[in-house]
Design an enzyme around this catalytic site. Structure first.
Site, mmCIF file in Angstrom:
data_model
loop_
_atom_site.group_PDB
_atom_site.id
_atom_site.type_symbol
_atom_site.label_atom_id
_atom_site.label_comp_id
_atom_site.label_asym_id
_atom_site.label_seq_id
_atom_site.Cartn_x
_atom_site.Cartn_y
_atom_site.Cartn_z
ATOM 1 N N ALA A 14 0.799 -1.233 0.000
ATOM 2 C CA ALA A 14 0.000 0.000 0.000
ATOM 3 C C ALA A 14 0.829 1.279 0.000
ATOM 4 O O ALA A 14 0.404 2.283 -0.581
ATOM 5 C CB ALA A 14 -0.941 -0.011 1.206
ATOM 6 N N GLY A 16 3.837 1.726 -1.318
ATOM 7 C CA GLY A 16 4.799 1.820 -2.425
ATOM 8 C C GLY A 16 4.319 2.808 -3.480
ATOM 9 O O GLY A 16 3.253 3.414 -3.354
ATOM 10 N N ARG A 17 5.141 2.954 -4.531
ATOM 11 C CA ARG A 17 4.777 3.881 -5.626
ATOM 12 C C ARG A 17 3.404 3.545 -6.195
ATOM 13 O O ARG A 17 2.534 4.409 -6.349
ATOM 14 C CB ARG A 17 5.823 3.787 -6.756
ATOM 15 N N MET A 18 3.184 2.260 -6.523
ATOM 16 C CA MET A 18 1.891 1.869 -7.115
ATOM 17 C C MET A 18 0.781 1.888 -6.071
ATOM 18 O O MET A 18 -0.345 2.280 -6.368
ATOM 19 C CB MET A 18 2.010 0.468 -7.752
ATOM 20 N N THR A 116 5.396 -7.863 -10.419
ATOM 21 C CA THR A 116 6.103 -8.546 -11.505
ATOM 22 C C THR A 116 7.314 -9.309 -10.956
ATOM 23 O O THR A 116 7.620 -9.226 -9.764
ATOM 24 C CB THR A 116 6.565 -7.544 -12.576
ATOM 25 N N ALA A 138 -1.460 -9.739 -13.830
ATOM 26 C CA ALA A 138 -1.158 -8.882 -14.988
ATOM 27 C C ALA A 138 0.142 -8.140 -14.736
ATOM 28 O O ALA A 138 0.241 -7.352 -13.791
ATOM 29 C CB ALA A 138 -2.285 -7.880 -15.215
ATOM 30 N N ASN A 140 1.126 -5.951 -16.521
ATOM 31 C CA ASN A 140 0.862 -4.568 -16.888
ATOM 32 C C ASN A 140 -0.649 -4.368 -16.932
ATOM 33 O O ASN A 140 -1.342 -5.072 -17.652
ATOM 34 C CB ASN A 140 1.488 -4.240 -18.255
ATOM 35 N N HIS A 171 12.850 1.786 -17.892
ATOM 36 C CA HIS A 171 12.167 2.099 -16.629
ATOM 37 C C HIS A 171 13.080 2.937 -15.744
ATOM 38 O O HIS A 171 14.277 3.042 -15.985
ATOM 39 C CB HIS A 171 11.785 0.820 -15.885
ATOM 40 N N LYS A 175 13.728 0.315 -10.445
ATOM 41 C CA LYS A 175 13.059 -0.942 -10.800
ATOM 42 C C LYS A 175 13.965 -2.126 -10.500
ATOM 43 O O LYS A 175 15.146 -2.124 -10.839
ATOM 44 C CB LYS A 175 12.646 -0.933 -12.274
ATOM 45 N N THR A 182 6.444 -6.728 -18.095
ATOM 46 C CA THR A 182 5.704 -6.402 -19.325
ATOM 47 C C THR A 182 6.480 -6.851 -20.551
ATOM 48 O O THR A 182 5.915 -7.412 -21.494
ATOM 49 C CB THR A 182 5.446 -4.890 -19.395
#
Ligand code: NAD
Length: 284
Positions: A14, A16-18, A116, A138, A140, A171, A175, A182
């Protein structure tokens, strides 16, 4: 009069960046609410997040959801704001994916994994969890990349094997995995289109000497704050076909993940992809 039923999200990774991008995107949604937030225990190195309000961490108003570390409690509705989630969204670390999927299966909570760099353990856990819950993995979650993969599959099917296939991904410097998840998903789509085994065709990144015929190669840039760029090059003597996607804002992954989670929460148990969610199988 009752409004539309909103889906309740348990967000893993929660802070993190995403995670924070998803928190901000969810704050603009009427269909989705974050009811619990999980991140790993504080380690004394990173700024502490445990017990902090997720809304505040995301630069928003207070959400009433404190970040916790106990996934089973969150799945049971005994953490966050006390509500039982409908769907877990996980953008954290591949080391956690297998056990997170098993926990979701036990709790019968749908699972969307955007993390990922997943290993065989995560794939096995996804297969077994899919007997009890809907599972969508997914690499991506953007609509554009999902379409790109289908275009790559079609191009690889159409072009003769004299076209070398090279996948470039760029990226940001933070990363962890390379090539990106992806890029690998695009490589797999190309291999499926060409009817070959991806892992056998995959060329090492640090290769020397002439290119192996029929190989699928990967090239990687890691620098600065690049959000995510992918190019699939089909190159033959005298011509190249180049298909690509550029993400300039990680909000696209967040919005795509939320829309897919909204859809996933009401599916039957089984394995799903972004292509299933978007209904793209009929496009190409
Ligand atoms: P990040 O490092 O900024 O955030 C990851 C967060 O997960 C951190 O807050 C970290 O503390 C937390 N975390 C790590 N291990 C954990 C665990 N065991 N349990 C709970 N929380 C844990 O990384 P990011 O840029 O937000 O990316 C996260 C993942 O999502 C990566 O795998 C990345 O490649 C992937 N990603 C996927 C997409 C997509 O569209 N599917 C888009 C962007 C990033």
């Amino acid at each position: 009069m009752a409004g539309p039923v909103s889906k309740k999200i348990l967000l893993v990774g929660a802070s993190g960046r995403m995670g924070l991008a998803i928190t901000r995107a969810a704050s603009e949604s009427r269909q989705l609410r974050i009811v619990a937030a999980i991140d790993r225990p504080d380690d004394g190195i990173r700024p502490p997040v445990q017990g902090r309000d997720l809304g505040t961490l995301a630069g928003l108003a207070t959400l009433g959801v404190a970040v916790g570390a106990d996934l089973d409690a969150a799945l049971a509705g005994a953490a966050g704001n006390g509500e039982t989630p409908d769907v877990m969204i996980d953008f954290s670390s591949p080391t956690a994916t297998a056990s997170n999927l098993a926990a979701c299966a036990r709790a019968r909570v749908a699972a969307l994994v955007g993390t990922t760099g997943l290993g065989a353990d995560a794939e096995a856990a996804a297969q077994s969890a899919a007997a009890r819950i809907p599972v969508l993995i997914a690499a991506n979650t953007s609509v554009g990349v999902t379409l790109l993969a289908e275009l790559v599959r079609a191009a690889a099917r159409a072009l003769p094997t004299e076209f070398d296939i090279e996948i470039l991904d760029a990226h940001h410097r933070g990363k962890v995995d390379a090539p990106s998840g992806t890029a690998l998903a695009l490589g797999r789509a190309a291999a499926e289109g060409r009817g070959i085994d991806h892992d056998a065709a995959r060329l090492p990144i640090d290769r020397n000497g002439p290119r192996r015929e029929g190989g699928i190669g990967y090239s990687v840039v890691r620098a600065g704050d690049i959000v995510g760029e992918h190019e699939v090059v089909f190159a033959a003597p005298g011509e190249r076909v180049v298909l690509g996607h550029i993400a300039t804002d990680r909000t696209i992954f967040a919005r795509g993940a939320l829309r897919a989670a909204d859809w996933l929460a009401i599916q039957s148990p089984g394995r799903y992809s972004m292509v299933d969610f978007l209904g793209l199988k009929t496009v190409v």
